[in-house]
Design a protein around this motif. Structure first.
Motif, short mmCIF file in Angstrom:
data_model
loop_
_atom_site.label_atom_id
_atom_site.label_comp_id
_atom_site.label_asym_id
_atom_site.label_seq_id
_atom_site.Cartn_x
_atom_site.Cartn_y
_atom_site.Cartn_z
N TYR B 61 0.86 -1.18 0.00
CA TYR B 61 0.00 0.00 0.00
C TYR B 61 0.90 1.23 0.00
O TYR B 61 2.01 1.19 0.51
CB TYR B 61 -0.90 0.02 1.24
N PRO B 67 -3.01 4.73 -3.01
CA PRO B 67 -3.54 3.51 -3.63
C PRO B 67 -2.75 2.24 -3.27
O PRO B 67 -1.89 2.30 -2.40
CB PRO B 67 -3.39 3.83 -5.11
N LEU B 68 -3.04 1.14 -3.96
CA LEU B 68 -2.29 -0.10 -3.76
C LEU B 68 -1.37 -0.36 -4.94
O LEU B 68 -1.65 0.09 -6.05
CB LEU B 68 -3.17 -1.34 -3.65
N GLU B 69 -0.31 -1.09 -4.68
CA GLU B 69 0.57 -1.52 -5.77
C GLU B 69 0.33 -3.00 -6.00
O GLU B 69 0.40 -3.80 -5.07
CB GLU B 69 2.04 -1.25 -5.40
N SER B 78 -0.79 0.23 -10.31
CA SER B 78 -1.37 0.84 -9.12
C SER B 78 -2.84 1.18 -9.34
O SER B 78 -3.21 1.73 -10.38
CB SER B 78 -0.58 2.10 -8.76
#
Lengths: 757, 93
Positions: B61, B67-69, B78
């Motif tokens: 994160y 955002p998330l990876e 992402s």
């Protein structure tokens, strides 16, 4: 004979590097008609043939969802380039080949470039390009774009494919699952009987099944189109029933199936050798705890380098300009032309030219952030913040840059992919307080808030950020609503940038700024000069020369009196003057009396100077008042009167439209200290204080200066980047309105509570 | 009429109660089931390789939790948490 070559590929696949490698510096950067997507073209010669190369926008697909995709697709289908060069990131083949499957279907002669072979090797990938070539039905050339390795072979392959067109080498078809193929055949049969038969029939069928709107439009327009569309709807319904998903999704899925099959046959993965160095770097750079501080440090460094290192050549440019001004005024006799050249052209354009080093440095650093791949991480780290204003994480960069200068910052919005994001960022950028506004703050805050100058200046910066955020929220909920695109961001592998590519990028963007200086800013400066120069003859109500002479006479008289008294006091003890001085004389004797005399004499001299100076200021103020610029100021005075501003502020704000720092030099002119005034100048400070301005009005003036219409160069940049006058005029109107409203609030509510009066 | 204008196929909607991509912890892997959201969003993700049954891994994160990876088909992508929530997955251990 010349050939048209189009370069296509995903974003981050090294397309531009290959383009630069092929064409060298012989390239031209412009915009695609109607949109602000960069259009790069160039050419090269090989084997006595000329190749015109166009760098299509980087896209993941040809589905025409974005402006970039639409452009790439229209170019491929309508312009029909002789050869399409598809660049593929060899270290990320699976996703890159998705576009390739569409390019194959588009039916243009294709050359496939496996770029970044070195990185693929590092990842432990061994690629059999011969097999890949057979599978894809097009030549495959392994290349390392960064070093230029393989480019000669690429040129040769392009030549061969370009000259073999007549032989009509049969490209392969992407084969879909049987049930889809059956539907494609049904549509194909109908298409072959229609006027669309000469186009790529298979491409059209597949696009119809993908519910591609443009293709539907094209088909509906021809004879028998209705029948084809009916068949299409039947086919899609059948596919959806069979595969339990949309036709689009099923076909995309099938494309990936084809790609996976191809990769299985020609790529060997040596996982034991694999080093994902980017992932290692990101363990630190986007780390949960370190990510933000490191990013903050990079931003600080960017500023530091831009402004500290930039100030060195800035001083050089400045001294060159001064030398040039002196030279011109030395060579030309004092005349209108001389004044136009020196004060108008050199002074005006020069005021902007000194920022060139800053701007070039900033662009260089941004090119570095982009080329290394860190820019994508910036978006990743800052997205949470920018999302609040309805923006993409990347928009943080232009916002921060705005603190330096809005012009490169607005030009920097090109890093954003969506037009809506670009426009929103452009519109709120001018509220980020640029460095040109600082001299105004320093001057006015120094004059009226000497104790709290730093606090006042800092609050201006904060107010600017608040205005930007609030406006961003407002715009994204009103005029720019619903155009937002989902955040889908690739984090490409880190790369070592080449100096060549960095300088090319820097020059491309910096050149636009230079062009602007030569046009808009030149014209603006000349207009301001004309307003300040004419009419040449002014009649003054007061005879300033006489008044000055009068002042001199008065002081000469006083001085004479003083001297007489002093001499008398030394001569006779009975003098009244002496008795006043007696105590001094008793304590320290004659010497003390002498000091006292000299002291009073110096004070008299100083106050004489001050009075003459003040007269001079009033005279120049009176003269300016009668020049066109003063008349313009007078015209607008009633408008700014509710804010507590006089015609002087009105003039300063109007000239500040050319460049905000000119506000300071305008005050310099108005208070007669000459144009070469700096913000610490006492003449202007005392002038401001004695002009009747209250601290409250000064604060209101600062608020207005912060928020109102950005300078001419910024307006030009806004026009350039939004591409329309509508947004440009909106930006001017909105910022003027906001500045007026807030400045009025300051004056009005401050006055109500008797603050700072 | 265009198919794109018709309501999306019922079955392509993620079902309530499914495990979502946003439910996975850093380091966990999943297999993509369905993608919800707008047609444009769905298609963009599918084109970028988030097809049904594709393997996807939540890498980490962002420092501010969003955002998330993700890692998909060998590359890093992402997405925002709110978008990852529209993707239903099956956990693989």
């Amino acid at each position: 004979m010349s050939f048209n070559i189009a370069i296509a590929g995903n974003p981050n696949c090294g397309k531009t590097t290959i383009f630069n490698g092929l064409t060298g510096a012989r390239q031209h950067v412009g915009n695609w008609p109607g949109v602000t997507v960069e259009r790069k073209s160039g050419h090269y010669s090989f084997a006595d043939q000329r190749f015109d190369v166009i760098d299509l926008p980087g896209t993941y697909s040809l589905s025409a969802f974005s402006a970039e995709e639409t452009i790439a697709r229209q170019y491929l289908l309508d312009e029909g380039p002789d050869v399409v060069v598809n660049i593929i990131d060899a270290s990320n083949m699976e996703r890159n080949l998705f576009l390739t499957t569409q390019l194959i279907e588009s039916g243009r002669p294709l050359v496939i470039v496996l770029n970044m072979m070195d990185m693929a090797l590092e990842k432990g990938l061994e690629i059999d390009s011969e097999t890949l070539s057979t599978l894809l039905g097009a030549p495959v050339v392994p290349v390392i774009g960064r070093t230029g390795e393989g480019l000669d072979l690429l040129r040769e392959k392009i030549l061969r494919v370009a000259t073999e067109i007549s032989q009509k080498s049969r490209p392969i078809d992407i084969i879909y699952p049987r049930d889809i193929e059956a539907e494609i055949q049904k549509i194909n049969t109908l298409l072959e009987k229609s006027p669309l038969a000469e186009r790529q029939v298979r491409w059209t069928s597949v696009k119809l099944l993908e519910s591609d709107e443009e293709t539907h439009h094209a088909v509906r327009a021809v004879d028998g189109g209705k029948e084809i569309l009916d068949q299409t709807n039947d086919s899609i319904a059948r596919i959806e029933r069979l595969f339990k998903d949309t036709g689009r999704a099923v076909i995309s899925h099938a494309r990936y199936g084809f790609i996976q099959g191809a990769i299985r046959e020609c790529v060997v993965e040596n996982l034991s050798d694999a080093v994902d160095s980017s992932r290692q770097i990101d363990r630190i750079l986007t780390n949960r705890w370190l990510g933000l501080p490191i990013f903050g440090f990079f931003m600080w460094l960017m500023f530091k380098i831009t402004y500290d290192i930039g100030s060195i050549p800035m001083a050089w440019i400045d001294s060159v300009l001064v030398a040039l001004m002196n030279f011109v005024s030395g060579v030309l006799p004092e005349s209108m032309i001389a004044s136009l050249l020196v004060d108008g052209v050199i002074g005006g354009v020069g005021a902007i030219a000194v920022f060139l080093p800053n701007i070039f440095l900033l662009f260089f650093i941004i090119a570095m952030l982009e080329d290394t791949g860190y820019m994508a991480r910036v978006a990743f780290i800052m997205d949470r913040v920018m999302h609040n204003i309805g923006l993409h994480g990347k928009a943080f960069i232009p916002m921060i840059m705005g603190f330096g200068c809005n012009v490169p910052a607005i030009m920097g919005t090109r890093i954003l992919e969506s037009r809506r994001d670009r426009i929103l960022t452009v519109l709120i950028n001018p509220f980020m307080s640029c460095s040109a506004r600082l001299p105004v703050y320093v001057l006015v805050a120094g004059a009226f808030f000497p104790e709290n100058a730093a606090t006042v200046i800092f609050s201006m910066y904060v107010l600017g950020v608040v205005a930007a955020i609030a406006s961003g929220k407002l715009f994204s909920k009103t005029i720019l609503k619903g155009m937002s695109k989902p955040f889908v961001l690739e984090l490409p592998p880190y790369q070592r940038p080449t100096f060549r590519s960095l300088s090319l990028h820097t020059w491309e963007r910096g050149y636009i700024f230079i062009q602007k200086m030569g046009t808009v800013i030149l014209v603006g400066s000349i207009i301001i000069w004309v307003l300040g120069y004419f009419p040449t003859e002014v009649t003054l109500d007061r005879d300033y020369n006489a008044e000055r002479a009068n002042v001199s006479t008065q002081y000469a008289q006083e001085l004479q009196d003083l001297t007489l008294k002093y001499e008398a006091s030394i001569a006779t003890d009975s003098s009244t003057y002496y008795s006043e001085m007696l105590s001094y004389r008793a304590s320290s004797g004659y010497h003390m009396l002498n000091t006292q005399y000299l002291d009073i004499k110096a004070k008299l001299n100083a106050s004489e100077q001050a009075e003459i100076f003040s007269l001079k200021q009033q005279e120049i103020g009176d003269i300016t008042e009668q020049k066109w610029i003063g008349q313009v100021g007078k015209i607008f005075e009633p408008i700014v009167r509710p804010l507590g501003f006089s015609w002087r502020e009105s003039v300063a704000l109007i000239t500040g439209f050319v460049a905000k720092e000119i506000v300071v030099s305008t005050y310099g002119v108005l208070f007669g200290v000459g144009e070469n005034v700096d913000e610490g100048s006492h003449g202007v400070i005392s002038g401001l204080r004695s002009s009747g301005m209250t601290p409250l009005v000064a604060l209101s003036f600062l608020v207005f200066t912060l928020l109102y219409t950005p300078c001419l160069a910024t307006v030009a940049a806004i026009k350039r980047e939004t591409g329309t006058w509508a947004y440009t005029l909106f930006s001017i109107g909105y910022s003027l309105g906001l500045a007026y409203t807030l400045a009025f609030c300051v004056t009005y509510f401050g006055g109500m509570f008797n603050w700072l009066s | 009429m265009f198919n794109s204008k018709r309501p999306r196929h019922q079955l392509s909607k993620a079902i309530e109660g499914d495990l979502r991509l946003s439910d996975l912890k850093p380091g966990e892997k999943g297999r993509i089931q369905e993608i919800g959201g707008s047609e444009q969003f769905r298609q963009r993700l599918i084109e970028m390789g988030l097809t049904r049954d594709a393997e996807i891994c939540v890498d980490k994160y962002a420092p501010l939790r969003d955002p998330l990876e993700l890692i998909i088909r060998g590359y890093h992508l992402s997405l925002r948490g709110m978008d990852a929530q529209k993707i239903s997955v099956e956990r693989i251990s």
